[in-house]
Design a protein around this motif. Structure first.
Motif, PDB file in Angstrom:
ATOM      1  N   LYS A 134      21.390   8.692 -18.466  1.00 37.32           N
ATOM      2  CA  LYS A 134      22.129   7.419 -17.796  1.00 37.32           C
ATOM      3  C   LYS A 134      22.434   6.215 -18.718  1.00 37.32           C
ATOM      4  CE  LYS A 134      20.328   7.455 -12.985  1.00 37.32           C
ATOM      5  NZ  LYS A 134      19.635   6.469 -11.894  1.00 37.32           N
ATOM      6  N   GLU A 135      21.433   6.288 -19.811  1.00 37.03           N
ATOM      7  CA  GLU A 135      21.653   5.256 -20.704  1.00 37.03           C
ATOM      8  C   GLU A 135      22.809   5.207 -21.841  1.00 37.03           C
ATOM      9  OE1 GLU A 135      20.776   1.847 -22.766  1.00 37.03           O
ATOM     10  OE2 GLU A 135      20.108   2.488 -21.063  1.00 37.03           O
ATOM     11  N   GLN A 136      23.006   6.490 -21.997  1.00 36.43           N
ATOM     12  CA  GLN A 136      24.236   6.934 -22.706  1.00 36.43           C
ATOM     13  C   GLN A 136      25.467   6.761 -21.972  1.00 36.43           C
ATOM     14  OE1 GLN A 136      22.983  10.792 -23.678  1.00 36.43           O
ATOM     15  NE2 GLN A 136      22.097  10.350 -25.555  1.00 36.43           N
ATOM     16  N   HIS A 137      25.420   6.848 -20.635  1.00 36.78           N
ATOM     17  CA  HIS A 137      26.649   6.592 -19.888  1.00 36.78           C
ATOM     18  C   HIS A 137      26.702   5.074 -19.893  1.00 36.78           C
ATOM     19  CE1 HIS A 137      28.477  10.223 -18.020  1.00 36.78           C
ATOM     20  NE2 HIS A 137      27.294  10.651 -17.887  1.00 36.78           N
ATOM     21  N   LYS A 138      25.877   4.402 -19.875  1.00 36.21           N
ATOM     22  CA  LYS A 138      25.892   2.858 -19.753  1.00 36.21           C
ATOM     23  C   LYS A 138      26.408   2.337 -20.959  1.00 36.21           C
ATOM     24  CE  LYS A 138      23.098  -1.015 -18.697  1.00 36.21           C
ATOM     25  NZ  LYS A 138      21.658  -1.489 -18.511  1.00 36.21           N
ATOM     26  N   GLN A 139      26.064   2.801 -22.218  1.00 34.97           N
ATOM     27  CA  GLN A 139      26.575   2.582 -23.553  1.00 34.97           C
ATOM     28  C   GLN A 139      27.884   2.705 -23.556  1.00 34.97           C
ATOM     29  OE1 GLN A 139      24.123   4.144 -26.577  1.00 34.97           O
ATOM     30  NE2 GLN A 139      22.207   3.249 -25.458  1.00 34.97           N
ATOM     31  N   LEU A 140      28.370   4.130 -23.083  1.00 33.34           N
ATOM     32  CA  LEU A 140      29.606   4.656 -23.305  1.00 33.34           C
ATOM     33  C   LEU A 140      30.607   3.479 -22.202  1.00 33.34           C
ATOM     34  CD1 LEU A 140      29.237   8.330 -22.997  1.00 33.34           C
ATOM     35  CD2 LEU A 140      30.099   7.162 -25.058  1.00 33.34           C
ATOM     36  N   LYS A 141      30.195   3.141 -21.236  1.00 30.99           N
ATOM     37  CA  LYS A 141      31.000   2.419 -20.351  1.00 30.99           C
ATOM     38  C   LYS A 141      31.388   0.955 -20.832  1.00 30.99           C
ATOM     39  CE  LYS A 141      31.385   0.968 -15.540  1.00 30.99           C
ATOM     40  NZ  LYS A 141      30.612   0.636 -14.219  1.00 30.99           N
ATOM     41  N   SER A 142      30.185   0.431 -21.495  1.00 32.14           N
ATOM     42  CA  SER A 142      30.117  -0.680 -22.166  1.00 32.14           C
ATOM     43  C   SER A 142      31.365  -0.893 -23.420  1.00 32.14           C
ATOM     44  CB  SER A 142      28.862  -1.292 -22.913  1.00 32.14           C
ATOM     45  OG  SER A 142      29.027  -2.569 -23.513  1.00 32.14           O
ATOM     46  N   LEU A 143      31.127   0.472 -24.220  1.00 32.62           N
ATOM     47  CA  LEU A 143      32.349   0.493 -25.483  1.00 32.62           C
ATOM     48  C   LEU A 143      33.731   0.565 -24.813  1.00 32.62           C
ATOM     49  CD1 LEU A 143      30.260   2.702 -27.542  1.00 32.62           C
ATOM     50  CD2 LEU A 143      30.816   0.315 -28.008  1.00 32.62           C
ATOM     51  N   GLN A 144      33.889   1.265 -23.425  1.00 36.68           N
ATOM     52  CA  GLN A 144      35.112   1.370 -23.033  1.00 36.68           C
ATOM     53  C   GLN A 144      35.558   0.156 -22.650  1.00 36.68           C
ATOM     54  OE1 GLN A 144      35.057   4.446 -19.900  1.00 36.68           O
ATOM     55  NE2 GLN A 144      36.949   4.019 -19.193  1.00 36.68           N
ATOM     56  N   LYS A 150      36.760   3.322 -31.263  1.00 33.50           N
ATOM     57  CA  LYS A 150      36.259   4.361 -32.635  1.00 33.50           C
ATOM     58  C   LYS A 150      34.742   4.504 -32.094  1.00 33.50           C
ATOM     59  CE  LYS A 150      38.582   4.341 -36.761  1.00 33.50           C
ATOM     60  NZ  LYS A 150      38.882   3.809 -38.122  1.00 33.50           N
ATOM     61  N   GLU A 151      34.062   3.378 -31.730  1.00 38.88           N
ATOM     62  CA  GLU A 151      32.741   3.418 -31.486  1.00 38.88           C
ATOM     63  C   GLU A 151      32.332   4.298 -30.410  1.00 38.88           C
ATOM     64  OE1 GLU A 151      34.499   0.770 -31.979  1.00 38.88           O
ATOM     65  OE2 GLU A 151      33.530  -0.156 -33.701  1.00 38.88           O
ATOM     66  N   PHE A 152      33.175   4.350 -29.358  1.00 37.22           N
ATOM     67  CA  PHE A 152      33.144   5.369 -28.175  1.00 37.22           C
ATOM     68  C   PHE A 152      33.116   6.664 -28.771  1.00 37.22           C
ATOM     69  CE2 PHE A 152      34.473   8.091 -24.735  1.00 37.22           C
ATOM     70  CZ  PHE A 152      33.953   7.451 -23.817  1.00 37.22           C
ATOM     71  N   ILE A 153      34.016   6.953 -29.364  1.00 37.53           N
ATOM     72  CA  ILE A 153      34.106   8.507 -29.985  1.00 37.53           C
ATOM     73  C   ILE A 153      32.798   8.831 -30.964  1.00 37.53           C
ATOM     74  CG2 ILE A 153      35.478  10.114 -31.399  1.00 37.53           C
ATOM     75  CD1 ILE A 153      37.914   8.463 -30.525  1.00 37.53           C
TER      76      ILE A 153
END
Length: 357
Positions: A134-144, A150-153
């Motif tokens: 969940k936390e990683q999904h949240k971080q990915l969505k924020s970067l998206q 680049k940070e997303f990848i």
């Protein structure tokens, strides 16, 4: 000639991992490398990055998922391959063709390369090929949302199964016959999620560096439609199997068989992993002879069937088998069977140490 298709200019649809469609003008007689170059030109992808990508035949499923059937081979005519299937469910998809994430840096240095890698990574996360909590999904969505590609990848690279290709559920005979398994290819291994007859789930990996050889076989299996007289209505379907001989423990080889309609795709993945390891090792050997040449080699694309004839090509696996041999190595983190929660291990190509791999 077999399909009796005249040579003429046509429009062919090629898709990106996120479903974006490109209409490319080609000849019906154009081969895979011609289509790949046309797609690259349409996207403004630099010539030096074309070799990092390949075209794949993909089948869209009713549940929104997709099945990677195989990579289009260099001898194929993509227009003939896709039209001869007579189904709108099949499409040609552009995807990166290498396994070592170290090459991501070369691709991300270019704007178009970065975008292609970004949409592929997003798609893999959305379809569950890359695991995130969940936390990683949240971080990915924020970067998206910030557009930080680049940070997303870079974050995705730290997640489990980044860069893997996942296959449809299939059957294996390991550790017992008839086990249901989910197979993933990546990181120089085949990853197994096995459901045992006891309903217990086991996970483990078969390293390509411990595989002595593998084969794909096909057989005709009779299928009846349930009529009273099956002999007159029996049809046959093709059953595909991938079997590999694996070094389970020191001095113990065992055959493992996977029954899957994607057996050919699995085999293509295994060969490209081995070829990439061979190529990396050859670059290291070249580097030990002349360091300046090594610096240039590191930037060369990992693709073996490169559409650019000026790029160095690696000898096919079939001609390399004589130089690959097993030597048993004990490993503190390997197990001899699947009795634990994981099964894994490392062995080396002759002349290549574990640390090198």
């Amino acid at each position: 000639e077999t399909q009796q298709i005249p040579t003429e200019e046509v429009q062919l649809e090629v898709y990106l991992s996120n479903g974006q469609r490109l209409n490319v003008s080609i000849l019906t007689s154009d081969q895979t490398e011609d289509l790949l170059e046309s797609v690259a030109s349409k996207l403004d992808l630099p010539d030096e990055l074309v070799g990092y990508f390949s075209l794949f035949l993909v089948q869209e499923r009713g549940d929104g998922g997709c099945t990677y059937v195989r990579k289009l081979q260099e001898f194929e005519l993509p227009y003939v391959s896709i039209t001869s299937l007579h189904s709108p469910d099949y499409r040609i998809v552009l995807r990166k063709s290498y396994w070592d994430m170290a090459y991501d840096g070369d691709v991300m240095d270019d704007r178009v390369g970065l975008n292609l890698l970004y949409v592929q990574t997003m798609a893999d996360v959305e379809r569950g090929w890359i695991l995130a909590n969940k936390e990683q999904h949240k971080q990915l969505k924020s970067l998206q949302e910030k557009g930080s590609k680049k940070e997303f990848i870079c974050l995705a690279q730290t997640l489990k199964y980044y860069g893997y290709i996942k296959f449809d559920p299939c059957i294996t005979d390991f550790p017992e016959k008839g086990c249901h398994v989910l197979v993933g290819a990546g990181n120089n291994e085949l990853n197994f999620h096995v459901k045992l007859p006891s309903e217990q789930i086991k996970e483990g990996s078969f390293k390509v560096t411990r595989m002595r050889c593998w084969r794909v076989t096909s057989s005709q299996v009779p299928v009846t439609n349930g009529t009273p007289n099956p002999s007159s209505s029996t049809k046959c379907e093709v059953k595909l199997e991938l079997a590999f001989e694996y070094l389970m423990s020191k001095d113990r080889l065992q055959w493992v068989t996977i029954t899957s309609q994607q057996a050919i795709m699995m085999s293509i993945c295994l060969q490209s992993m081995v070829d990439e390891l061979m190529q990396m090792q050859r670059k290291r050997l070249n580097g030990s002879i002349q360091d300046s040449e090594s610096q240039q080699a590191v930037k060369s694309p990992p693709l073996l069937d490169s559409p650019d004839p000026s790029r160095e090509q690696v000898v096919k696996l079939s001609t390399k088998l004589s130089s690959v041999s097993l030597r048993g190595l004990s490993s503190s983190n390997s197990t001899s069977d699947i009795s634990g929660n994981e099964f894994h291990g490392n062995y080396a190509f002759e002349g290549i140490g574990d640390d090198d791999l």
